[in-house]
Scaffold this motif. Structure first.
Motif, PDB file in Angstrom:
ATOM      1  N   TYR A 152      15.787  26.350   4.803  1.00 50.48           N
ATOM      2  CA  TYR A 152      15.996  25.542   6.004  1.00 50.48           C
ATOM      3  C   TYR A 152      15.074  24.323   6.038  1.00 50.48           C
ATOM      4  O   TYR A 152      14.824  23.763   7.098  1.00 50.48           O
ATOM      5  CB  TYR A 152      15.774  26.406   7.252  1.00 50.48           C
ATOM      6  CG  TYR A 152      16.828  27.475   7.419  1.00 50.48           C
ATOM      7  CD1 TYR A 152      17.975  27.261   8.178  1.00 50.48           C
ATOM      8  CD2 TYR A 152      16.692  28.714   6.789  1.00 50.48           C
ATOM      9  CE1 TYR A 152      18.947  28.230   8.321  1.00 50.48           C
ATOM     10  CE2 TYR A 152      17.661  29.703   6.921  1.00 50.48           C
ATOM     11  CZ  TYR A 152      18.785  29.449   7.678  1.00 50.48           C
ATOM     12  OH  TYR A 152      19.750  30.415   7.819  1.00 50.48           O
ATOM     13  N   ARG A 153      14.575  23.923   4.860  1.00 46.65           N
ATOM     14  CA  ARG A 153      13.671  22.772   4.809  1.00 46.65           C
ATOM     15  C   ARG A 153      14.373  21.462   5.111  1.00 46.65           C
ATOM     16  O   ARG A 153      13.742  20.490   5.493  1.00 46.65           O
ATOM     17  CB  ARG A 153      13.015  22.692   3.427  1.00 46.65           C
ATOM     18  CG  ARG A 153      11.934  23.740   3.199  1.00 46.65           C
ATOM     19  CD  ARG A 153      11.400  23.668   1.796  1.00 46.65           C
ATOM     20  NE  ARG A 153      12.420  24.029   0.809  1.00 46.65           N
ATOM     21  CZ  ARG A 153      12.201  24.102  -0.494  1.00 46.65           C
ATOM     22  NH1 ARG A 153      10.998  23.808  -0.975  1.00 46.65           N
ATOM     23  NH2 ARG A 153      13.162  24.447  -1.318  1.00 46.65           N
ATOM     24  N   GLY A 154      15.684  21.408   4.936  1.00 51.17           N
ATOM     25  CA  GLY A 154      16.410  20.153   5.110  1.00 51.17           C
ATOM     26  C   GLY A 154      16.564  19.695   6.544  1.00 51.17           C
ATOM     27  O   GLY A 154      17.132  18.630   6.791  1.00 51.17           O
ATOM     28  N   TYR A 155      16.077  20.457   7.509  1.00 51.64           N
ATOM     29  CA  TYR A 155      16.251  20.083   8.916  1.00 51.64           C
ATOM     30  C   TYR A 155      15.048  19.341   9.485  1.00 51.64           C
ATOM     31  O   TYR A 155      15.000  19.054  10.674  1.00 51.64           O
ATOM     32  CB  TYR A 155      16.550  21.325   9.749  1.00 51.64           C
ATOM     33  CG  TYR A 155      17.873  21.959   9.368  1.00 51.64           C
ATOM     34  CD1 TYR A 155      19.076  21.425   9.815  1.00 51.64           C
ATOM     35  CD2 TYR A 155      17.921  23.067   8.517  1.00 51.64           C
ATOM     36  CE1 TYR A 155      20.285  21.977   9.449  1.00 51.64           C
ATOM     37  CE2 TYR A 155      19.129  23.624   8.144  1.00 51.64           C
ATOM     38  CZ  TYR A 155      20.305  23.079   8.613  1.00 51.64           C
ATOM     39  OH  TYR A 155      21.508  23.628   8.237  1.00 51.64           O
ATOM     40  N   GLY A 156      14.056  19.044   8.632  1.00 51.47           N
ATOM     41  CA  GLY A 156      12.939  18.218   9.060  1.00 51.47           C
ATOM     42  C   GLY A 156      11.947  18.889   9.976  1.00 51.47           C
ATOM     43  O   GLY A 156      11.155  18.209  10.626  1.00 51.47           O
ATOM     44  N   LEU A 157      11.958  20.211  10.051  1.00 51.49           N
ATOM     45  CA  LEU A 157      11.023  20.937  10.910  1.00 51.49           C
ATOM     46  C   LEU A 157       9.868  21.479  10.072  1.00 51.49           C
ATOM     47  O   LEU A 157      10.029  21.737   8.881  1.00 51.49           O
ATOM     48  CB  LEU A 157      11.742  22.094  11.618  1.00 51.49           C
ATOM     49  CG  LEU A 157      12.896  21.679  12.540  1.00 51.49           C
ATOM     50  CD1 LEU A 157      13.655  22.902  13.026  1.00 51.49           C
ATOM     51  CD2 LEU A 157      12.372  20.884  13.725  1.00 51.49           C
ATOM     52  N   PRO A 158       8.679  21.645  10.673  1.00 51.79           N
ATOM     53  CA  PRO A 158       7.533  22.176   9.919  1.00 51.79           C
ATOM     54  C   PRO A 158       7.866  23.534   9.315  1.00 51.79           C
ATOM     55  O   PRO A 158       8.233  24.471  10.033  1.00 51.79           O
ATOM     56  CB  PRO A 158       6.435  22.290  10.982  1.00 51.79           C
ATOM     57  CG  PRO A 158       6.825  21.317  12.043  1.00 51.79           C
ATOM     58  CD  PRO A 158       8.324  21.332  12.071  1.00 51.79           C
ATOM     59  N   ILE A 159       7.749  23.649   7.991  1.00 52.30           N
ATOM     60  CA  ILE A 159       8.158  24.887   7.324  1.00 52.30           C
ATOM     61  C   ILE A 159       7.296  26.059   7.769  1.00 52.30           C
ATOM     62  O   ILE A 159       7.759  27.207   7.795  1.00 52.30           O
ATOM     63  CB  ILE A 159       8.113  24.710   5.784  1.00 52.30           C
ATOM     64  CG1 ILE A 159       8.834  25.874   5.092  1.00 52.30           C
ATOM     65  CG2 ILE A 159       6.691  24.560   5.301  1.00 52.30           C
ATOM     66  CD1 ILE A 159      10.289  25.992   5.434  1.00 52.30           C
ATOM     67  N   GLY A 160       6.033  25.786   8.126  1.00 53.17           N
ATOM     68  CA  GLY A 160       5.185  26.854   8.626  1.00 53.17           C
ATOM     69  C   GLY A 160       5.728  27.475   9.895  1.00 53.17           C
ATOM     70  O   GLY A 160       5.703  28.702  10.072  1.00 53.17           O
ATOM     71  N   GLU A 161       6.263  26.644  10.788  1.00 50.58           N
ATOM     72  CA  GLU A 161       6.841  27.162  12.026  1.00 50.58           C
ATOM     73  C   GLU A 161       8.138  27.911  11.751  1.00 50.58           C
ATOM     74  O   GLU A 161       8.457  28.891  12.420  1.00 50.58           O
ATOM     75  CB  GLU A 161       7.085  26.008  13.002  1.00 50.58           C
ATOM     76  CG  GLU A 161       5.800  25.340  13.479  1.00 50.58           C
ATOM     77  CD  GLU A 161       6.062  24.266  14.511  1.00 50.58           C
ATOM     78  OE1 GLU A 161       7.208  24.188  15.016  1.00 50.58           O
ATOM     79  OE2 GLU A 161       5.122  23.511  14.820  1.00 50.58           O
ATOM     80  N   VAL A 162       8.898  27.432  10.780  1.00 53.68           N
ATOM     81  CA  VAL A 162      10.140  28.124  10.410  1.00 53.68           C
ATOM     82  C   VAL A 162       9.810  29.531   9.893  1.00 53.68           C
ATOM     83  O   VAL A 162      10.471  30.516  10.249  1.00 53.68           O
ATOM     84  CB  VAL A 162      10.918  27.325   9.352  1.00 53.68           C
ATOM     85  CG1 VAL A 162      12.174  28.080   8.919  1.00 53.68           C
ATOM     86  CG2 VAL A 162      11.306  25.945   9.893  1.00 53.68           C
ATOM     87  N   ILE A 163       8.779  29.632   9.050  1.00 57.41           N
ATOM     88  CA  ILE A 163       8.364  30.940   8.540  1.00 57.41           C
ATOM     89  C   ILE A 163       7.899  31.833   9.685  1.00 57.41           C
ATOM     90  O   ILE A 163       8.217  33.030   9.728  1.00 57.41           O
ATOM     91  CB  ILE A 163       7.253  30.783   7.489  1.00 57.41           C
ATOM     92  CG1 ILE A 163       7.798  30.086   6.236  1.00 57.41           C
ATOM     93  CG2 ILE A 163       6.656  32.138   7.112  1.00 57.41           C
ATOM     94  CD1 ILE A 163       6.740  29.770   5.194  1.00 57.41           C
ATOM     95  N   SER A 164       7.144  31.266  10.603  1.00 62.04           N
ATOM     96  CA  SER A 164       6.664  32.045  11.745  1.00 62.04           C
ATOM     97  C   SER A 164       7.821  32.637  12.534  1.00 62.04           C
ATOM     98  O   SER A 164       7.790  33.809  12.938  1.00 62.04           O
ATOM     99  CB  SER A 164       5.814  31.157  12.668  1.00 62.04           C
ATOM    100  OG  SER A 164       4.631  30.755  12.039  1.00 62.04           O
TER     101      SER A 164
END
Length: 317
Positions: A87-99
């Motif tokens: 989901y990196r292509g949506y421009g959101l901080p990957i750390g928050e996505v993992i959280s």
């Protein structure tokens, strides 16, 4: 009993704002604080064999063993990271996505039933994806992106389908591509076009972004031009229209009933009657109707000019 158990305070996992909803799982390491370090740390947790996982799940389900739940969570942190990277292509901080994915993992551990015969990873991936997708939809834009299951499916599959069509860099999609995507995902073609245009913008952009000037005093909104009519002009037009209508009403009071009726039907009606139709109504010739209309117009014009002059609405040359 399962409904009242809480997950343990776990080492090496991710703290989130939603920890209260997942049973109190705390975090010693957060991907937002250092993604590379986090990824290195979670590799230290061993993967579980099927029998190990089954016994741990039974201990958690039947005895509320928090150590067992902790091992199940930490052993699947790599799965969360792998899914989140998609989901990196949506421009959101990957750390928050993992959280957010870790939140879904903890929910999965709480509800996992080992007696059904499948592995935790198979069950958890759905919870992980659901948590991440909800976060993406909630954070990618202030405007709600998807309200139905079909629209959410469109949001998360549009980039992939465009890539397969080699249209990832295109602006508006070709009509045949729109039709194909709409058919594949079971949505309307208008929804495909609308979603594609919204996603091309890359999410929300603040009007307060500093641009141009070195002192940072110029914002993007300062360069936007409002093409609509100004409030002052709209108010002036409204006041002028109201004044004209008032003058017209007063002037029409000087007409007799026939003159007023013919004038209104010929000049003020949305569907004006013809001279012939009015001639039939009044039993006179078309020429007579034309004369009455002309005389009524002259009376009204003269009365309105005189009234406007007395009211100071006409500027002197």
């Amino acid at each position: 009993m399962a409904n009242t158990k809480t997950l343990p305070a776990t080492r090496g996992t991710t703290a989130t704002k939603k920890s209260g909803n997942t049973g109190g799982l705390s975090v010693a390491l957060s991907p937002e604080q250092g993604l590379n370090r986090y990824l290195q740390e979670i590799r230290k947790f061993p993967m579980l064999e099927k029998n190990q996982e089954f016994m741990l799940a039974k201990r958690w389900a039947e005895d509320g063993d928090t150590d067992a739940a902790e091992q199940m969570v930490t052993s699947h942190l790599r799965l969360v990271a792998k899914i989140a990277m998609g989901y990196r292509g949506y421009g959101l901080p990957i750390g928050e996505v993992i959280s957010e994915g870790n939140v879904g993992l903890m929910q999965a551990v709480k509800k996992f039933d080992p007696d059904r015969g499948f592995r935790l990873s198979t069950y958890a991936m759905w919870w992980i994806r659901a948590a991440i997708q909800e976060y993406v939809l909630r954070s990618w834009s202030l405007v709600k992106m998807g309200t139905t299951a079909a629209q959410k499916k469109l949001f998360f599959n549009l980039r992939r389908l465009k890539g397969e069509m080699k249209a990832i860099e295109d602006g508006d999609l070709k009509p045949e591509d729109v039709t194909k995507i709409a058919t594949t995902l079971g949505v309307k073609e208008t929804e495909v076009t609308s979603m594609n245009r919204r996603m091309l913008g890359g999410g929300d952009a603040s009007l307060n972004v500093q641009i141009g000037a070195e002192d940072g005093s110029t914002q993007w909104q300062d360069w936007l031009e409002d093409d609509s009519e100004s409030q002052e002009s709209m108010l002036a037009d409204t006041q002028e229209h109201d004044a004209r209508m008032e003058l017209l009403q007063d002037a029409m009071a000087d007409l007799n009933d026939r003159e007023r009726d013919i004038f209104m039907r010929r000049r003020l009606s949305e569907a004006p009657l013809t001279l012939e139709e009015l001639a039939t109504v009044y039993g006179v010739s078309r020429e007579r109707i034309r004369q009455i209309e002309a005389r009524a117009f002259e009376k009204i014009q003269k009365a309105m000019v005189n009234a406007a002059d007395k009211a100071g609405l006409i500027e002197a040359d």
